[in-house]
Design a protein around this motif. Sequence first.
Motif, PDB file in Angstrom:
ATOM      1  N   ASP A  24     -10.752 -84.788  -0.494  1.00 28.96           N
ATOM      2  CA  ASP A  24     -10.163 -85.851  -1.295  1.00 28.96           C
ATOM      3  C   ASP A  24      -9.961 -87.035  -0.353  1.00 28.96           C
ATOM      4  OD1 ASP A  24      -8.583 -87.623  -2.745  1.00 28.96           O
ATOM      5  OD2 ASP A  24      -7.270 -86.050  -3.538  1.00 28.96           O
ATOM      6  N   ALA A  25     -10.953 -87.933  -0.335  1.00 34.78           N
ATOM      7  CA  ALA A  25     -10.926 -89.052   0.616  1.00 34.78           C
ATOM      8  C   ALA A  25      -9.719 -89.950   0.403  1.00 34.78           C
ATOM      9  CB  ALA A  25     -12.216 -89.858   0.517  1.00 34.78           C
ATOM     10  N   ALA A  26      -9.329 -90.158  -0.848  1.00 36.24           N
ATOM     11  CA  ALA A  26      -8.189 -91.034  -1.141  1.00 36.24           C
ATOM     12  C   ALA A  26      -6.900 -90.472  -0.548  1.00 36.24           C
ATOM     13  CB  ALA A  26      -8.048 -91.233  -2.645  1.00 36.24           C
ATOM     14  N   ALA A  27      -6.747 -89.168  -0.606  1.00 36.66           N
ATOM     15  CA  ALA A  27      -5.538 -88.526  -0.070  1.00 36.66           C
ATOM     16  C   ALA A  27      -5.713 -88.127   1.392  1.00 36.66           C
ATOM     17  CB  ALA A  27      -5.186 -87.294  -0.896  1.00 36.66           C
ATOM     18  N   GLN A  28      -6.867 -88.365   1.948  1.00 36.30           N
ATOM     19  CA  GLN A  28      -7.203 -87.973   3.317  1.00 36.30           C
ATOM     20  C   GLN A  28      -6.885 -86.502   3.559  1.00 36.30           C
ATOM     21  OE1 GLN A  28      -5.379 -90.772   6.030  1.00 36.30           O
ATOM     22  NE2 GLN A  28      -7.102 -92.167   5.790  1.00 36.30           N
ATOM     23  N   SER A  29      -7.384 -85.678   2.632  1.00 39.19           N
ATOM     24  CA  SER A  29      -7.159 -84.242   2.765  1.00 39.19           C
ATOM     25  C   SER A  29      -8.414 -83.474   2.391  1.00 39.19           C
ATOM     26  CB  SER A  29      -5.985 -83.798   1.885  1.00 39.19           C
ATOM     27  OG  SER A  29      -6.297 -83.978   0.519  1.00 39.19           O
ATOM     28  N   GLY A  30      -8.505 -82.282   2.916  1.00 42.54           N
ATOM     29  CA  GLY A  30      -9.555 -81.354   2.553  1.00 42.54           C
ATOM     30  C   GLY A  30      -8.932 -80.179   1.836  1.00 42.54           C
ATOM     31  N   TRP A  31      -9.700 -79.464   1.050  1.00 47.17           N
ATOM     32  CA  TRP A  31      -9.152 -78.328   0.324  1.00 47.17           C
ATOM     33  C   TRP A  31     -10.153 -77.181   0.252  1.00 47.17           C
ATOM     34  CZ3 TRP A  31     -12.212 -77.410  -3.845  1.00 47.17           C
ATOM     35  CH2 TRP A  31     -12.888 -78.499  -4.415  1.00 47.17           C
ATOM     36  N   ILE A  32      -9.582 -76.000   0.067  1.00 45.19           N
ATOM     37  CA  ILE A  32     -10.325 -74.761  -0.134  1.00 45.19           C
ATOM     38  C   ILE A  32      -9.749 -74.121  -1.386  1.00 45.19           C
ATOM     39  CG2 ILE A  32     -10.842 -72.471   0.799  1.00 45.19           C
ATOM     40  CD1 ILE A  32     -10.150 -73.653   3.591  1.00 45.19           C
ATOM     41  N   GLU A  33     -10.618 -73.660  -2.267  1.00 40.55           N
ATOM     42  CA  GLU A  33     -10.156 -72.944  -3.458  1.00 40.55           C
ATOM     43  C   GLU A  33     -10.773 -71.555  -3.498  1.00 40.55           C
ATOM     44  OE1 GLU A  33      -9.407 -76.384  -6.827  1.00 40.55           O
ATOM     45  OE2 GLU A  33     -11.292 -75.277  -6.898  1.00 40.55           O
ATOM     46  N   ILE A  34      -9.950 -70.581  -3.872  1.00 42.60           N
ATOM     47  CA  ILE A  34     -10.424 -69.238  -4.166  1.00 42.60           C
ATOM     48  C   ILE A  34     -10.219 -69.080  -5.661  1.00 42.60           C
ATOM     49  CG2 ILE A  34     -10.005 -66.769  -3.921  1.00 42.60           C
ATOM     50  CD1 ILE A  34      -9.429 -69.230  -1.098  1.00 42.60           C
ATOM     51  N   VAL A  35     -11.307 -68.882  -6.382  1.00 41.80           N
ATOM     52  CA  VAL A  35     -11.287 -68.853  -7.844  1.00 41.80           C
ATOM     53  C   VAL A  35     -11.674 -67.458  -8.310  1.00 41.80           C
ATOM     54  CG1 VAL A  35     -12.243 -69.896  -9.942  1.00 41.80           C
ATOM     55  CG2 VAL A  35     -12.012 -71.274  -7.854  1.00 41.80           C
ATOM     56  N   ASP A  36     -10.801 -66.851  -9.105  1.00 44.83           N
ATOM     57  CA  ASP A  36     -11.164 -65.556  -9.680  1.00 44.83           C
ATOM     58  C   ASP A  36     -11.112 -65.650 -11.195  1.00 44.83           C
ATOM     59  OD1 ASP A  36      -8.623 -64.560 -10.857  1.00 44.83           O
ATOM     60  OD2 ASP A  36      -7.940 -64.339  -8.794  1.00 44.83           O
ATOM     61  N   HIS A  37     -11.667 -64.639 -11.827  1.00 43.20           N
ATOM     62  CA  HIS A  37     -11.714 -64.593 -13.287  1.00 43.20           C
ATOM     63  C   HIS A  37     -11.041 -63.308 -13.765  1.00 43.20           C
ATOM     64  CE1 HIS A  37     -14.359 -68.081 -13.222  1.00 43.20           C
ATOM     65  NE2 HIS A  37     -14.908 -67.520 -12.159  1.00 43.20           N
ATOM     66  N   GLY A  38      -9.940 -62.962 -13.078  1.00 44.02           N
ATOM     67  CA  GLY A  38      -9.186 -61.751 -13.388  1.00 44.02           C
ATOM     68  C   GLY A  38      -8.095 -62.020 -14.405  1.00 44.02           C
ATOM     69  N   GLU A  39      -6.956 -61.372 -14.186  1.00 41.31           N
ATOM     70  CA  GLU A  39      -5.868 -61.445 -15.163  1.00 41.31           C
ATOM     71  C   GLU A  39      -5.038 -62.718 -15.058  1.00 41.31           C
ATOM     72  OE1 GLU A  39      -2.524 -58.657 -13.250  1.00 41.31           O
ATOM     73  OE2 GLU A  39      -4.485 -57.682 -13.478  1.00 41.31           O
ATOM     74  N   GLY A  40      -5.174 -63.470 -13.985  1.00 41.55           N
ATOM     75  CA  GLY A  40      -4.433 -64.722 -13.848  1.00 41.55           C
ATOM     76  C   GLY A  40      -2.986 -64.504 -13.421  1.00 41.55           C
ATOM     77  N   VAL A  41      -2.254 -65.604 -13.319  1.00 41.99           N
ATOM     78  CA  VAL A  41      -0.845 -65.574 -12.934  1.00 41.99           C
ATOM     79  C   VAL A  41      -0.050 -66.240 -14.056  1.00 41.99           C
ATOM     80  CG1 VAL A  41       0.860 -66.337 -11.233  1.00 41.99           C
ATOM     81  CG2 VAL A  41      -1.451 -65.723 -10.483  1.00 41.99           C
TER      82      VAL A  41
END
Length: 133
Positions: A24-41
């Motif tokens: 996210d260049a505007a926020a000067q941050s990088g991110w990592i996402e772990i995405v699952d398709h399980g039961e959720g939270v």
Amino acid sequence: TNLIGNARRFTAEDSPIELRIGVDAAAQSGWIEIVDHGEGVPDQIKDKIFQRFWRADTSRTRETGGSGLGLSIVASIVESLHGSVRVMDTPGGGATFRVGFPLARHLDPADHAFLETQPLDRLPSDLRSDPPA
């Protein structure tokens, strides 16, 4: 590792787990996402899951293992690196954990080492299972 382990633990064997990265260049941050398709939270516990020893369903401790420390360890490490971690619903069902980190302020390419990366081969199925205790 804790986020991927949780995704594996709470997602069906035949369901994909995705790893996404971005900036996210505007926020000067990088991110990592772990995405699952399980039961959720469930929404009512999203603010509690990063607390030490907190488990959504203690009756499943024997079935799924864990002590309730994994997500608090994630939160502690991320906080010490001035980052953030949050959980969101995955469209269609499941949970998406996003970890964000501030980017380095000094980004002169001459001062950084760059490594060319290649996709990793999938592990053979006999190496993908957890080792015996």
